[in-house]
Structures are given as structure tokens and as C-alpha cells.
Design a protein around this motif. Structure first.
Motif, short mmCIF file in Angstrom:
data_model
loop_
_atom_site.label_atom_id
_atom_site.label_comp_id
_atom_site.label_asym_id
_atom_site.label_seq_id
_atom_site.Cartn_x
_atom_site.Cartn_y
_atom_site.Cartn_z
N ALA A 122 0.82 -1.21 0.00
CA ALA A 122 0.00 0.00 0.00
C ALA A 122 0.86 1.27 0.00
O ALA A 122 0.34 2.37 0.06
N GLY A 123 2.16 1.08 -0.05
CA GLY A 123 3.06 2.24 -0.10
C GLY A 123 3.19 2.98 1.22
O GLY A 123 3.42 4.19 1.23
N ILE A 124 3.06 2.25 2.33
CA ILE A 124 3.21 2.90 3.64
C ILE A 124 4.63 2.68 4.12
O ILE A 124 5.11 1.54 4.21
N ALA A 154 -4.95 8.00 7.91
CA ALA A 154 -4.38 8.08 6.57
C ALA A 154 -3.83 6.73 6.11
O ALA A 154 -4.01 6.32 4.96
N VAL A 155 -3.19 6.04 7.07
CA VAL A 155 -2.65 4.70 6.77
C VAL A 155 -3.79 3.75 6.38
O VAL A 155 -3.71 3.00 5.40
N CYS A 156 -4.88 3.81 7.15
CA CYS A 156 -6.04 2.95 6.86
C CYS A 156 -6.58 3.26 5.45
O CYS A 156 -6.92 2.36 4.69
N ASP A 157 -6.62 4.55 5.14
CA ASP A 157 -7.11 4.97 3.84
C ASP A 157 -6.26 4.39 2.71
O ASP A 157 -6.78 3.88 1.71
N LYS A 183 -7.40 1.87 -0.25
CA LYS A 183 -7.24 2.18 -1.67
C LYS A 183 -6.43 1.10 -2.38
O LYS A 183 -6.58 0.90 -3.59
N ALA A 184 -5.55 0.42 -1.63
CA ALA A 184 -4.77 -0.66 -2.23
C ALA A 184 -5.59 -1.95 -2.33
O ALA A 184 -5.06 -3.01 -2.68
N ARG A 220 -15.99 4.69 8.29
CA ARG A 220 -15.12 4.92 7.14
C ARG A 220 -14.84 3.63 6.36
O ARG A 220 -14.07 3.65 5.41
N GLY A 221 -15.41 2.53 6.82
CA GLY A 221 -15.22 1.27 6.10
C GLY A 221 -13.84 0.68 6.28
O GLY A 221 -13.31 0.01 5.39
#
Lengths: 434, 302
Positions: A174-176, A188-191, A195-196, A259-260
Motif C-alpha cells: 500500500a506504499g506505507i 491516513a494509513v487505513c485509507d 485504496k490498495a 469509514r469502512g
């Protein structure tokens, strides 16, 4: 029936005597309590038999240390048995009630559960361990977990933390780059994970004890960072769940759901399914207690894929606090026939090298540390907090065993959309006052 | 029974003055003694705790009269669990016996594989209820590609949705015990005389009419037993609920048995728990007595 009797050539009288004999024999066997705990071995040396009943998490360290004890004291034979928490609670409480408890058994730290140190010690059923050397080095902040009325009744090898167990590969995908250190970064990390195409947080709320971990991870920052004496105030009736940071923690919990960021249907998902989601990289992380790290590692293709970070429950990194609780321990029964031998085993467990061994087996932070103590790489990031920004698991200071199950139930109701945060906190306050 | 009849007729033949009913109690005495020691005595001595505040451990207890029963009336959770218990019982009794009857009629027909089918349908009965619950937890995986959802192409949150969970548990119980009802119905079906079917056929009765006017009335004793056993089983259902949901989500599947378990072993209120157990026992006894009285009334013989 008549044929049977005739063919067997047994008269009615003989038959009845036989049956009476059988019944009597059965009755006598059932009533005998097998008092011979001290049996003779072939060499003429007498062996003391001790019995231990524990929870499943204790099996790995106990297997190792019981074998070690066998070498130190060959005349003591310790038999052990393990079961999940619910079953152990049922069977040991029954045995305690009937007055035939095992010599050594699992004890939960502090108060707040039916098998807790203060509950059982309060009934006079735990042996006083205060004379043992290791008890003098229990860190000050942990004493309420081990001691009641100034006396030590429980042994525990150290503490575990609650945080996010994460899959490094999923985070990479996920690019973290680094674990989050504030609540906004956490969101933001969860987001990014979402998205990944991954489940950001796996939640197995079908398994009751899993429900509490997210609130436990957040409350140190939302409640105790602001008021470290919250427990004492709550006990004195000056603070409540409803008028405290508990409300904020529950709002944050539900925000994650809104936020799912959880898997679909967390209430129908079990701990095992949660574990496998993170271990296989379907989910990025799970908020869990470090003691179950071995379960996650077993389910992963490579144990090194998994690590942990503290859940940042505040937007200012400096006011992030973490939950660090004493791990489930054991005590010696006060009413057993071999109390001294049982206490001697606890003393053995209290030796630094054995504290180290126990802590290592369950990825815990050793109660006291020396040069040979090892701390699992996964919990290293928690160490800066343990000194002055850590609080014991909340239930360890709750006054009765009802608050925790109510917490489980209201979280499930909140996740199902069947209750409001107001209802939930009200129910917890009611249970607290019982 | 044969022994008894033989004994009575011999007693009468030899002219001894023994009333026909007296000996039967003597024969029952050994069993009654064992029953009293193993069942009655512990049960009655346990009942005493319902009137105390004992925590389950330690010596500390005092007599509190009827206070525990008063608490029960005001206990929202326990009262709510009564509703769940009744819903679950009604569902299990209706579906389990319906399915059991259909299975029995099916395997009673002249099928080649009926022996094998009987074994297959009965097999779940011999598995421990806790094991069954653990297995079903895998089938109840909410993931749309796994378990029952994957098999049926559904997206149901079997154990996680409070409005579904109770019925999921009922389904699990029915799956396990339908075979048990089947066996009892089969025994009933074996007792229906073939001549009656022949007579009915000669009179021009069709399949449904033969079932309605011959099989069904003569199955009444089997119906009585099945309804009573499944009602008792449903009212005190514990293992499956405990292992599958532990009363959750929230309190959605809490039954009287799980509530009384939690009071004793989780909350440490042994006295109160015993009071709930006592109420449950009396309730079960009352329901079964009424049921047997009513159902016995409609039994006929061939």
C-alpha cells in the motif's frame, strides 16, 4: 429377561446381591477422593505430586519450565492441564467451591474477573507468596495486579501490550513507509490500505474478548493521558464512563467502522478468521494483544512478515499512551496438601532466567530485566512508553466481574447499529456500580 | 415387565395374599435409592443456595430469603433471555420434528439405500454438541466466498447479525437432532399395522388420506415423546449457544441457561444463578406436564 436369568443359572437372590455389590462398589469408587498425593517411586524415594490447571496461553512457557524444574527437583512431579479461559474458569471455580482445588492454578491479575487475584485471595484461597525474593522487585505500577492488602498472591512473568499487529508486506504493497504516530496519520494509513484493495483493520468481534481491544488501545490516550488517576476517581464515584474520554474512544471506534476500515460483518467474524486475514495479507492489521503474536506468526507464511506498533489514540504524538497489562499468571492454593512444595515451584518461576524464558515464549516484556532478557522485536516500539505512558488493562482495576462482559456486549451492539454510545456507556456505568 | 407379570401370576397361583401392586415398589427400591443419592440429594442440597448470596468460592455466605427471586424479576437481561429461550424452543420443536417426520417417512419407504440413509441422518446426533457448534462456526463464516454463503451464493452474516443469529443456532440444532426425532418416528411407523393401510387402499384412500387418517393418528405416541423431548431440550439449550455465540452479538442469543451459567461462573453470583436454575427447572417441568397431559389425551391405539 426371564430367559436371560434362567440361562445364566443365577438365582434371583444371587442376581440382586451381585447388583447390590456392583452399585456399592461404584458408589465407593465415586466417593473416594484418592488422598495419596505422595506416592513411592521404585528407588524408595518419595515423590510429591503437584497439579496445575491453566489457560491455553500458558502451555508453551509451562511445558518448558516444568521440564526444567524436573531437573532441579526430581522428587516433585508436576502434572499440567490446559483449556480455554471459559472452561478453566468454570472448572477451577467449581473445584475451589468444593474445596478440592489444584495445588497451582491460573490466576488473573488485579480484580474485575471471577478468577482474579483479588477475588480468590479475598476468599482466602490463595497462598501468600510475599516471602519470596522475586516479589520484592515487582515494579511499583504493577503492584495492584499482584497484591491485595500489601501481600503478593500471584506470579506473572511480565506484561503484554495492546497495539496493531500488522503485515509488513501489506503495508509495503500500500506504499506505507512507517507506522503512524498520530491518530490522523493512523486514519491516513487505513485509507491507503483501503485504496490498495486491502481490509485496513481485521476485526473478529464474534469472539467476545476481541471486541474490547480497540477501546482498550484508545482509552489510555483519551482518558489516562489526561487524568492518570481516573481509576481511583471512578472507584470513589467521582468519575464515570459516560463523562470521560471513554465516550471519545467509542466515537473513534465507530468512526473506523463508518469509514469502512473494518472487514465486512465484524460481528460474524471470529478471532481465527481475523488472524488469518492479517497473516495472509488480506488485511493490513488487527488491533490485538501482543500475547497472541505467536498465533499470527503460526498462520503466516513467514513469521517475519508480522510486527506491531502502538495505536496512536491522540493527535499529539506526545500524549499517546498505551495499554500494558500484566499477563495472566498463576497462584498456589492455600488449602492444598502440598502448599510448601507448590510455593517452591512459584519461587523457581520467580528466578530471573525463568521470568525471561516465560516472557520470551509469549512475546511479553519481562517483569524484571537483566542482561540476558530478550524483548521480542515486534514490541520494541512500545518500550519508550512502558516507563511513564502506559496503563494496565482497564478491567484489572474494575470492581466486579460484570463490567467486562457488558463492554463486550455493548461493542457488539454498537457494531450492529443496535445501540447508541449513550446506551453503551450507561450500561457500563450501571454494571460498574453493581 | 415380563418378569413382573410372571411374578404376579405366580403369586396369585400359589394363593399368597399379595396385592397385585405392592411388589413393584420393592423392585424399584434399589434404583430409587441410587437415584435419591445421585440425583435427588445433590439437587435438593444445591437448591438451598438459591436462598443465599454465596459467591461460589469461600465460606462467606448468608441467607437472603427470596431476594434472589426478586432480583430476577427486575433483571432485564434474564427476562430478555426468556423471550429468546421460548423463540428458540418453538423454532426447534416445530422444524426439528417436521424434518424428522419427513425423514422418517422417507427412509420408511422401500428404498434400496434406506439402511445407509438412516445411518447418515442419525450420525450428527452422536457428535458432541460443542463440536457441532465449532464446525458450524466455520460454515457460518460471513465471507461471501466461504462456508454456507459460498455454497448457497448468499451474503448472510449468520452469527453476527442480531436478527439472524438466533435462527442460525436453531438451524444448527435442527441439523443435529432431526435424526433423533426421525428414529422415534420410525419406531412409531413400525407399529402401524399393514392391514390398516390395505383396508384404507381398498376403500380408495390416496397417499395423503392414508397418512392423514391412518399414519398420523397412530403416530400420536411418537409425537408426544418427540414434542416433549425437543421442548425440554430447547428450553435448556446451552452448549450450542455457548460455543457458537456465547449469547452475542450483544445479548441477541442469550438463553436462560447461558445467563445462569454467566451469573455463576463469570460474575461469581452462585446464589442468584441457582435461583435462576430453580425457576428454569420448575418452568420446564410445568411445560412438559401440560404438554404430556394434552398430548396423551389425543393418543389412540390401532
Amino acid at each position: 429377561m426371564p430367559d436371560l436369568l434362567h440361562n445364566a443359572r443365577v438365582s434371583r437372590g444371587q442376581f440382586l446381591r451381585m447388583m447390590g455389590g456392583l452399585a456399592a462398589a461404584g458408589f465407593v469408587t465415586a466417593c473416594s477422593t484418592r488422598p495419596e498425593t505422595t506416592a513411592s517411586t521404585g528407588g524408595g524415594q518419595s515423590t510429591t505430586e503437584l497439579k496445575f490447571i491453566g489457560v491455553a496461553d500458558q502451555k508453551a512457557p509451562m511445558d518448558e519450565l516444568v521440564a526444567a524444574y524436573q531437573k532441579v527437583r526430581p522428587t516433585v512431579r508436576l502434572t499440567t492441564s490446559y483449556a480455554p479461559t471459559d472452561q478453566v474458569q468454570t472448572s477451577i471455580r467449581t473445584q475451589l467451591g468444593a474445596g478440592n482445588a489444584p495445588d497451582l492454578h491460573v490466576v488473573f491479575p488485579g480484580s474485575g474477573s471471577a478468577m482474579s487475584m483479588s477475588e480468590i485471595a479475598g476468599a482466602g484461597l490463595l497462598a501468600d507468596l510475599s516471602g519470596q525474593a522475586w516479589t520484592r522487585t515487582i515494579p511499583e505500577g504493577f503492584k495492584p495486579a499482584f497484591q491485595a492488602g500489601g501481600k503478593t498472591y500471584m506470579y506473572s512473568a511480565g506484561s503484554s501490550v495492546i497495539g496493531a499487529v500488522y503485515n509488513k508486506k501489506a503495508f509495503e504493497k500500500a506504499g506505507i513507509e512507517a507506522p503512524p504516530t498520530t491518530w490522523s496519520e493512523f486514519l491516513a494509513v487505513c485509507d491507503k490500505l483501503k485504496k490498495a484493495g486491502l481490509v485496513p483493520i481485521a476485526l473478529g468481534a464474534q469472539t467476545p474478548w476481541v471486541t474490547q481491544l480497540i477501546t482498550y488501545a484508545l482509552v489510555p490516550s483519551t482518558v489516562y493521558a489526561k487524568d492518570p488517576t481516573f481509576d481511583d476517581k471512578q472507584l470513589a464515584g467521582q468519575a464515570s464512563f459516560a463523562d470521560s474520554g471513554w465516550r471519545q474512544a467509542m466515537e473513534m471506534y465507530l468512526e473506523l467502522q463508518k469509514r469502512g476500515f473494518f472487514n465486512d460483518k465484524p460481528n460474524g467474524t471470529t478471532f481465527e478468521q481475523q488472524t488469518s486475514m492479517v497473516a495472509t495479507g488480506k488485511a493490513g492489521m488487527a488491533i490485538q494483544v501482543s500475547a497472541v503474536l505467536p498465533d499470527f506468526r503460526k498462520a503466516a507464511s513467514s513469521p517475519d512478515d508480522l510486527s506491531m506498533f502502538p495505536v496512536p489514540g491522540a493527535d499529539d504524538a506526545a500524549s499517546v499512551w498505551i495499554p500494558a497489562g500484566v499477563v495472566v499468571g498463576l497462584g498456589a492454593g492455600a488449602k492444598g496438601k502440598n502448599v510448601e512444595e507448590a510455593k517452591a515451584f512459584v519461587d523457581f518461576l520467580g528466578k530471573q532466567e525463568n521470568i525471561n524464558a516465560w516472557a520470551k515464549a509469549i512475546a511479553a516484556i519481562p517483569l524484571t530485566q537483566d542482561a540476558s532478557s530478550t524483548i521480542d522485536a515486534a514490541v520494541q516500539s512500545f518500550l519508550p512508553f512502558t516507563k511513564d505512558r502506559a496503563v494496565p488493562f482497564m478491567d484489572q482495576r474494575w470492581p466486579n466481574a460484570e463490567v467486562q462482559p457488558v463492554h463486550f456486549a455493548v461493542i457488539q451492539e454498537l457494531l450492529a447499529g443496535d445501540a447508541t454510545i449513550d446506551d453503551a456507556l450507561k450500561k457500563m456505568d450501571e454494571a460498574y456500580k453493581k | 415387565m415380563t418378569v413382573l407379570t410372571a411374578f404376579r401370576s405366580r403369586a396369585r397361583a400359589t394363593g399368597r395374599r399379595v396385592s397385585a401392586d405392592t411388589p413393584s415398589w420393592l423392585f424399584a427400591a434399589p434404583a430409587l435409592v441410587v437415584y435419591a443419592l445421585v440425583v435427588l440429594y445433590p439437587a435438593v442440597s444445591g437448591m438451598v443456595y438459591a436462598f443465599t448470596d454465596w459467591s461460589g468460592i469461600g465460606e462467606d455466605r448468608s441467607f437472603v430469603g427470596l431476594a434472589n427471586f426478586g432480583t430476577l424479576l427486575g433483571d432485564e437481561q434474564a427476562m430478555g433471555s426468556i423471550g429468546n429461550t421460548i423463540l428458540l424452543t418453538v423454532a426447534v420443536v416445530a422444524v426439528q420434528n417436521g424434518v424428522g417426520l419427513l425423514l422418517a417417512l422417507g427412509v420408511n419407504a422401500k428404498l434400496k439405500s434406506r439402511g445407509l440413509l438412516r445411518v447418515i441422518f442419525f450420525a450428527p446426533v452422536v457428535v458432541s454438541p460443542v463440536m457441532v457448534a465449532f464446525l458450524w462456526k466455520y460454515l457460518f463464516n460471513p465471507d461471501p466466498s466461504a462456508g454456507l454463503n459460498g455454497l448457497l451464493g448468499l451474503e448472510v452474516d449468520w452469527l453476527g447479525d442480531p436478527s439472524v443469529a438466533l435462527w442460525s443456532i436453531a438451524g444448527m440444532v435442527v441439523w443435529q437432532y432431526a435424526g433423533y426425532s426421525m428414529v422415534i418416528f420410525l419406531a412409531g411407523l413400525e407399529g402401524v399395522p399393514k392391514e390398516l393401510y390395505e383396508a384404507a387402499m381398498i376403500d380408495g384412500a390416496g397417499t395423503w388420506q392414508r397418512f392423514r387418517y391412518v399414519t398420523w393418528p397412530l403416530l400420536a405416541p411418537a409425537v408426544t415423546i418427540n414434542l416433549m423431548l425437543s421442548t425440554i431440550g430447547g428450553l435448556k439449550l446451552f452448549d450450542q449457544v455457548f460455543a457458537a455465540t456465547n449469547g452475542g452479538p450483544g445479548y441477541a442469543t442469550e438463553t436462560l441457561s447461558t445467563v445462569l451459567y454467566k451469573q455463576a461462573f463469570v460474575f461469581g453470583k452462585f446464589g442468584y444463578s441457582t435461583a435462576i436454575a430453580l425457576v428454569l427447572a420448575l418452568f420446564v417441568a410445568a411445560v412438559s406436564l401440560v404438554q404430556v397431559y394434552y398430548l396423551r389425551g389425543r393418543e389412540v391405539t390401532a
